[in-house]
Design a protein around this motif. Structure first.
Motif, PDB file in Angstrom:
ATOM      1  N   GLN A  16     -11.942 -49.341 -11.423  1.00 29.05           N
ATOM      2  CA  GLN A  16     -11.987 -50.358 -12.491  1.00 29.05           C
ATOM      3  C   GLN A  16     -12.665 -51.636 -11.997  1.00 29.05           C
ATOM      4  O   GLN A  16     -13.415 -52.274 -12.734  1.00 29.05           O
ATOM      5  N   LEU A  20     -16.076 -53.339 -13.555  1.00 29.07           N
ATOM      6  CA  LEU A  20     -16.097 -54.721 -14.045  1.00 29.07           C
ATOM      7  C   LEU A  20     -17.095 -55.568 -13.264  1.00 29.07           C
ATOM      8  O   LEU A  20     -17.816 -56.392 -13.830  1.00 29.07           O
ATOM      9  N   CYS A  23     -20.409 -55.306 -14.646  1.00 32.69           N
ATOM     10  CA  CYS A  23     -20.593 -56.032 -15.921  1.00 32.69           C
ATOM     11  C   CYS A  23     -20.821 -57.519 -15.681  1.00 32.69           C
ATOM     12  O   CYS A  23     -21.267 -58.220 -16.591  1.00 32.69           O
ATOM     13  N   CYS A  24     -20.429 -58.000 -14.506  1.00 35.44           N
ATOM     14  CA  CYS A  24     -20.401 -59.452 -14.282  1.00 35.44           C
ATOM     15  C   CYS A  24     -21.497 -59.955 -13.350  1.00 35.44           C
ATOM     16  O   CYS A  24     -21.882 -61.119 -13.442  1.00 35.44           O
ATOM     17  N   GLN A  53      -6.445 -52.479 -19.267  1.00 36.09           N
ATOM     18  CA  GLN A  53      -7.866 -52.600 -18.887  1.00 36.09           C
ATOM     19  C   GLN A  53      -8.044 -53.827 -17.992  1.00 36.09           C
ATOM     20  O   GLN A  53      -7.550 -54.902 -18.328  1.00 36.09           O
ATOM     21  N   ASN A  55      -9.789 -56.841 -17.094  1.00 42.24           N
ATOM     22  CA  ASN A  55     -10.744 -57.710 -17.788  1.00 42.24           C
ATOM     23  C   ASN A  55     -11.141 -58.931 -16.975  1.00 42.24           C
ATOM     24  O   ASN A  55     -12.005 -59.696 -17.408  1.00 42.24           O
ATOM     25  N   ARG A  75     -14.710 -59.903 -18.099  1.00 40.65           N
ATOM     26  CA  ARG A  75     -15.483 -58.936 -18.887  1.00 40.65           C
ATOM     27  C   ARG A  75     -16.218 -59.680 -20.014  1.00 40.65           C
ATOM     28  O   ARG A  75     -15.598 -60.527 -20.688  1.00 40.65           O
TER      29      ARG A  75
END
Ligand SMILES: CC(C)(COP(=O)(O)OP(=O)(O)OC[C@H]1O[C@@H](n2cnc3c(N)ncnc32)[C@H](O)[C@@H]1OP(=O)(O)O)[C@@H](O)C(=O)NCCC(=O)NCCS
Length: 153
Positions: A16, A20, A23-24, A53, A55, A75
């Motif tokens: 996870q 993430l 995404c960042c 999740q 985030n 996120r």
């Protein structure tokens, strides 16, 4: 904000965290690099979970009574709701609990959201590293910041 679960990240959270991270940050840190932070004794890693999740996350390194924030990310779909502020306040409490009274960081001059966040949480600008980060065209400055009063807010 009541459903937010803030807790240290563990090695089992790597899938996870890596998702993430990607995404960042561009380019993202590798799984091996992230795992070394999750397992390393000198590092602190925290996550913000919503409905199971991940985030938000924050990764720090520590030396004696000082810490340095290496990365904080939320996120994209969850940004603009104050989650980073909530996560960083939690990080400050955890640092104080570990006997750490000062946190340092570096931030791109163009990163307005992050700079507002840090200013709101009590960080002061200590200096500038000129042309430190590669940018789309050329380089951009890093602003050096620190917070010496972690439980101010
Ligand atoms: C920086 C980041 C963590 C902020 O997360 P967030 O949960 O959206 O932050 P918050 O909702 O607490 O908002 C922080 C501040 O930025 C402001 N802000 C949010 N998006 C913004 C934008 N696109 N431009 C300018 N300011 C913005 C908010 O109004 C808020 O200001 P305030 O404190 O004066 O009220 C998030 O944008 C992110 O993950 N960015 C990518 C990774 C990154 O750059 N990390 C920081 C460097 S390690």
């Amino acid at each position: 904000m009541d459903n937010n679960d803030l807790r240290p990240l563990e090695a089992s959270d790597l899938p996870q965290l890596a998702q993430l991270e990607a995404c960042c940050f561009t380019p993202p840190w590798s799984d091996a690099q992230l795992l070394s932070y999750l397992r390393g004794k000198r590092y602190l890693c925290y996550g913000l979970w919503q409905d199971e999740q991940l985030n938000g996350f924050a990764l720090l390194t520590t030396v004696l009574d000082e810490a340095e924030l290496l990365q904080i990310g939320i996120r994209p779909e969850a940004r603009g709701q104050g989650l980073a502020g909530e996560l960083l306040s939690f990080v400050h409490e955890q640092l104080e609990n570990c006997g750490i009274s000062r946190n340092l960081l570096e931030v791109r001059r163009s990163n307005e959201a992050a700079r507002k966040l840090y200013a709101r949480l009590g960080y002061k600008e200590d200096g500038v590293r000129k042309n430190y980060y590669p940018a789309e065209t050329g380089y951009e400055d890093a602003i050096l910041m620190s917070c010496n009063n972690l439980l101010l807010l």
